[in-house]
Structure formats: C-alpha cells, structure tokens
Design a protein around this motif. Structure first.
Motif, PDB file in Angstrom:
ATOM      1  N   LEU A 182      48.897  49.428  54.856  1.00 18.81           N
ATOM      2  CA  LEU A 182      49.819  48.805  54.030  1.00 18.81           C
ATOM      3  C   LEU A 182      49.783  47.396  54.622  1.00 18.81           C
ATOM      4  N   ALA A 183      49.977  46.933  55.816  1.00 13.99           N
ATOM      5  CA  ALA A 183      49.846  45.678  56.405  1.00 13.99           C
ATOM      6  C   ALA A 183      48.898  44.947  56.088  1.00 13.99           C
ATOM      7  N   VAL A 184      47.664  45.608  56.158  1.00 12.72           N
ATOM      8  CA  VAL A 184      46.259  44.820  55.632  1.00 12.72           C
ATOM      9  C   VAL A 184      46.335  44.496  54.236  1.00 12.72           C
ATOM     10  N   GLY A 185      46.855  45.476  53.140  1.00 10.41           N
ATOM     11  CA  GLY A 185      46.854  45.526  51.965  1.00 10.41           C
ATOM     12  C   GLY A 185      47.877  44.206  51.462  1.00 10.41           C
ATOM     13  N   LEU A 186      48.879  44.196  52.196  1.00  5.83           N
ATOM     14  CA  LEU A 186      49.770  43.478  51.913  1.00  5.83           C
ATOM     15  C   LEU A 186      49.577  41.740  52.319  1.00  5.83           C
ATOM     16  N   GLU A 187      48.397  41.522  53.198  1.00  2.35           N
ATOM     17  CA  GLU A 187      48.042  40.236  53.421  1.00  2.35           C
ATOM     18  C   GLU A 187      47.130  39.919  52.220  1.00  2.35           C
ATOM     19  N   HIS A 188      46.415  40.688  51.513  1.00  2.08           N
ATOM     20  CA  HIS A 188      45.560  40.331  50.623  1.00  2.08           C
ATOM     21  C   HIS A 188      46.298  40.262  49.135  1.00  2.08           C
ATOM     22  N   CYS A 189      47.434  40.410  49.133  1.00  9.39           N
ATOM     23  CA  CYS A 189      48.336  40.279  47.874  1.00  9.39           C
ATOM     24  C   CYS A 189      48.402  38.980  47.485  1.00  9.39           C
ATOM     25  N   ARG A 190      48.186  38.595  46.069  1.00  6.45           N
ATOM     26  CA  ARG A 190      48.102  37.063  45.847  1.00  6.45           C
ATOM     27  C   ARG A 190      49.558  36.666  45.678  1.00  6.45           C
ATOM     28  N   TYR A 191      50.589  37.367  45.172  1.00  4.58           N
ATOM     29  CA  TYR A 191      51.761  36.780  44.739  1.00  4.58           C
ATOM     30  C   TYR A 191      52.809  37.324  45.515  1.00  4.58           C
ATOM     31  N   ASN A 192      53.960  36.553  45.490  1.00  2.00           N
ATOM     32  CA  ASN A 192      54.986  36.756  46.295  1.00  2.00           C
ATOM     33  C   ASN A 192      55.835  38.033  46.067  1.00  2.00           C
ATOM     34  N   TRP A 193      56.125  38.430  44.922  1.00  2.00           N
ATOM     35  CA  TRP A 193      56.841  39.533  44.626  1.00  2.00           C
ATOM     36  C   TRP A 193      55.615  40.911  44.412  1.00  2.00           C
ATOM     37  N   VAL A 194      55.965  41.806  45.363  1.00  2.00           N
ATOM     38  CA  VAL A 194      55.044  42.873  45.569  1.00  2.00           C
ATOM     39  C   VAL A 194      55.774  44.239  45.052  1.00  2.00           C
ATOM     40  N   ALA A 195      54.984  45.167  44.252  1.00  2.00           N
ATOM     41  CA  ALA A 195      55.671  46.528  43.994  1.00  2.00           C
ATOM     42  C   ALA A 195      54.786  47.357  44.944  1.00  2.00           C
ATOM     43  N   ARG A 196      55.582  48.282  45.498  1.00  2.00           N
ATOM     44  CA  ARG A 196      54.626  49.204  46.237  1.00  2.00           C
ATOM     45  C   ARG A 196      54.671  50.590  45.708  1.00  2.00           C
ATOM     46  N   PHE A 197      53.620  51.398  45.725  1.00  2.00           N
ATOM     47  CA  PHE A 197      53.397  52.668  45.084  1.00  2.00           C
ATOM     48  C   PHE A 197      52.292  53.648  45.784  1.00  2.00           C
ATOM     49  N   ASP A 198      52.660  54.935  45.809  1.00  2.00           N
ATOM     50  CA  ASP A 198      51.830  55.770  46.018  1.00  2.00           C
ATOM     51  C   ASP A 198      50.784  56.321  45.596  1.00  2.00           C
ATOM     52  N   ALA A 199      49.780  56.977  45.988  1.00  2.00           N
ATOM     53  CA  ALA A 199      48.549  57.305  45.217  1.00  2.00           C
ATOM     54  C   ALA A 199      48.781  58.819  44.435  1.00  2.00           C
ATOM     55  N   ASP A 200      49.864  59.342  44.690  1.00  2.00           N
ATOM     56  CA  ASP A 200      49.806  60.626  44.105  1.00  2.00           C
ATOM     57  C   ASP A 200      51.203  60.759  43.083  1.00  2.00           C
ATOM     58  N   ASP A 201      51.901  59.483  42.820  1.00  2.00           N
ATOM     59  CA  ASP A 201      53.175  59.586  42.100  1.00  2.00           C
ATOM     60  C   ASP A 201      53.009  58.904  40.917  1.00  2.00           C
ATOM     61  N   ILE A 202      53.917  59.029  39.883  1.00  2.00           N
ATOM     62  CA  ILE A 202      53.913  58.693  38.740  1.00  2.00           C
ATOM     63  C   ILE A 202      54.909  57.504  38.154  1.00  2.00           C
ATOM     64  N   CYS A 203      54.431  56.229  37.687  1.00  2.00           N
ATOM     65  CA  CYS A 203      55.423  55.249  37.468  1.00  2.00           C
ATOM     66  C   CYS A 203      56.211  55.753  36.066  1.00  2.00           C
ATOM     67  N   MET A 204      57.115  55.446  35.913  1.00  2.00           N
ATOM     68  CA  MET A 204      57.859  55.610  34.572  1.00  2.00           C
ATOM     69  C   MET A 204      57.334  54.518  33.719  1.00  2.00           C
ATOM     70  N   PRO A 205      57.210  54.746  32.364  1.00  2.00           N
ATOM     71  CA  PRO A 205      56.542  53.608  31.476  1.00  2.00           C
ATOM     72  C   PRO A 205      57.240  52.319  31.447  1.00  2.00           C
ATOM     73  N   ASP A 206      58.288  52.234  31.874  1.00  2.00           N
ATOM     74  CA  ASP A 206      59.195  50.736  32.055  1.00  2.00           C
ATOM     75  C   ASP A 206      59.537  50.520  33.440  1.00  2.00           C
ATOM     76  N   ARG A 207      58.902  50.980  34.269  1.00  2.00           N
ATOM     77  CA  ARG A 207      59.305  50.596  35.617  1.00  2.00           C
ATOM     78  C   ARG A 207      59.334  49.295  35.759  1.00  2.00           C
ATOM     79  N   PHE A 208      58.183  48.504  35.704  1.00  2.00           N
ATOM     80  CA  PHE A 208      57.872  47.124  36.199  1.00  2.00           C
ATOM     81  C   PHE A 208      58.753  46.225  35.046  1.00  2.00           C
ATOM     82  N   GLU A 209      58.991  46.706  33.884  1.00  2.00           N
ATOM     83  CA  GLU A 209      59.888  45.836  33.080  1.00  2.00           C
ATOM     84  C   GLU A 209      61.098  45.899  33.735  1.00  2.00           C
ATOM     85  N   ARG A 210      61.691  46.963  33.874  1.00  2.00           N
ATOM     86  CA  ARG A 210      63.154  47.149  34.205  1.00  2.00           C
ATOM     87  C   ARG A 210      63.236  46.343  35.831  1.00  2.00           C
TER      88      ARG A 210
END
Length: 267
Positions: A69-97
């Motif tokens: 995650l430390a390496v990944g964060l260095e590659h993120c282009r924007y200041n607001w970053v959303a974290r997520f796991d590779a086996d869970d499921i976002c609710m359809p309006d997660r990012f909107e809310r």
C-alpha cells in the motif's frame, strides 16, 4: 487496492465489478500486484482494463500489505484516495456519498464508515454490522482501545498520510498504526454514519485474525502506542488483557465473540 497470489480471482472480479457499478467512477485506480500472481488472477484483472482507469504496479516479491500500500500510494495521482480490498464489494453509491461527506466536512483528513459483513452474498439475511464511532472526539477516545476506522471503507488525504510516514511494516495492523500517527500529528479523523462497503467475512477471515503470530503483532503494535505516548501503561495492560486471549481462542469461540460482542445483525 492491493492483491497477491492468495486472493480468489472470482472475489477480485466481483470487487472490480462493484467499482464499475458505482454511481461515481474513479478517475484513477492503482492496483498493486504484491509479488507473482497466478494467471487466473491476472486474467480477472485484465478483463477490466477497458472499463476502469487501471494502472498496475508490479512488485517482484511479496512484501506484505503495508509495504504494498505504501508503494501504491506513491503512484496515486490525486490527493483524495479511496482504499479498497480485493475481495470486498463497494455499495453502488459508495463514492457518491463519500464525496458528499468530504464536501460537507472540508476539515476532515481521513474517514471511513460502518461496513456490513457477509458470508456468501451481500444480499443474504443476517449480515453483521461492524460499526465505528462518529465525531472526531469520540473517535480519538475509541482509538486508544480499538481501531477507529474500517480500512476497506477509508478515504484520506494523500499528503497527510505521507506526512505521517505512509503505511509502514506494522504486520496485521498497518492501518491502525497509521491512524494513530495521524492523530498524534493533529489530523482530523471521523466516520460516516451509514455503511458503504460489503465485506467478505466468515471462517477464513476469523482464522487470519488469530494465532500466536497475530497475538505477537497485537503486542508489538500496543507496545509502539505505549512508547510513542499515545496510550499510558494502564491502557497498555488493559488492551493486552482484553485482546490477546481472544487471539488465542479457537476459531469457533472467536467467531462467537465477534458476532455477539463486536458486531450486530443488520435488519
């Protein structure tokens, strides 16, 4: 996101599909491959290359979640970053809310939400709710006893996280240790009141959170909190007395404690 060879390709596919199905799509999606990955997992990820702004970061060997995650964060282009796991499921309006929460709370540096745990499907009955405290003061008090944010539902400011030392090698508690460093630096942490993520739970999750290795990691992180001044010696002893025995219980007993004492059923 970070994934590794132990992740189920179908679970990863469902996780990425959940992002595709969101009412707001990400502008940038950094996915770290933590070491060599099997072909079925690579194929599941590749199937989304034309539907999501995927950027893969390949690590030559497995370094563990914190370093990935430390390496990944260095590659993120924007200041607001959303974290997520590779086996869970976002609710359809997660990012909107969550974007609405940021607009309403411009002083917040990191936040998460409650999550709903499922065994087979997000639509099943008797899902379990893992809640977190709302309000920065309540969260800071809670953090002295338990992890105050649900990692898989977190959004944070990249610059504040980097200033706090980024993710580090705190095995099993990479996120908890990061939130504590943020609090110690005066960052504002909070939580939304409503869930944004469905989390894959069950026996395998409970197994990962027990055993002597996990108990030792629990001791190490609490010791770090003590030496940094975040907690005092009485809190250190109390936390170990409450938490270490649970890590050493059988999977069945630990599952029961999670369900009865640390969760509540979603109605």
């Amino acid at each position: 996101m970070s994934t590794y060879q132990g992740d189920d390709p179908e679970h990863c596919r469902q996780a990425l599909q959940g992002i595709c199905d969101n009412s707001v799509l990400p502008d940038d999606l950094v996915l770290v491959l933590d070491g060599p990955a099997p072909e079925p997992l690579i194929a599941a990820i590749a199937s989304f290359s034309h539907r999501l702004p995927l950027r893969l970061v390949h690590l030559s060997e497995n370094r563990g979640l914190g370093e990935a995650l430390a390496v990944g964060l260095e590659h993120c282009r924007y200041n607001w970053v959303a974290r997520f796991d590779a086996d869970d499921i976002c609710m359809p309006d997660r990012f909107e809310r969550q974007l609405a929460f940021i607009a309403e709370n411009p002083h917040v540096d990191a936040f998460s939400s409650p999550v709903e745990e499922f065994r087979e499907s997000p639509g099943e009955t008797n899902r379990l709710l893992k809640s977190v405290p709302c309000g920065s003061h309540a969260l800071a008090v809670y953090a002295r006893r338990r992890n105050p944010l649900n990692h898989m539902a977190v959004m944070f400011r990249k610059d504040r996280v980097l200033a706090a030392g980024n993710y580090q090698g705190d095995a099993c508690f990479e996120d908890y240790a990061l939130w504590v460093r943020l609090l110690q630096q005066g960052a504002c942490l909070d939580n939304m009141a409503e869930s944004t993520v469905w989390v894959r739970a069950g026996r395998s999750m409970v197994m990962r959170r027990g055993g002597w290795r996990y108990a030792r990691a629990e001791y190490d992180v609490q010791r770090k909190f003590l030496t940094s001044g975040f907690i005092g010696f009485p809190e250190f002893i109390r936390n170990l007395a409450v938490r270490i025995p649970v890590r050493l219980l059988s999977v069945g007993l630990r599952t029961g404690i999670y369900a009865v004492c640390l969760r509540r059923t979603v109605r």
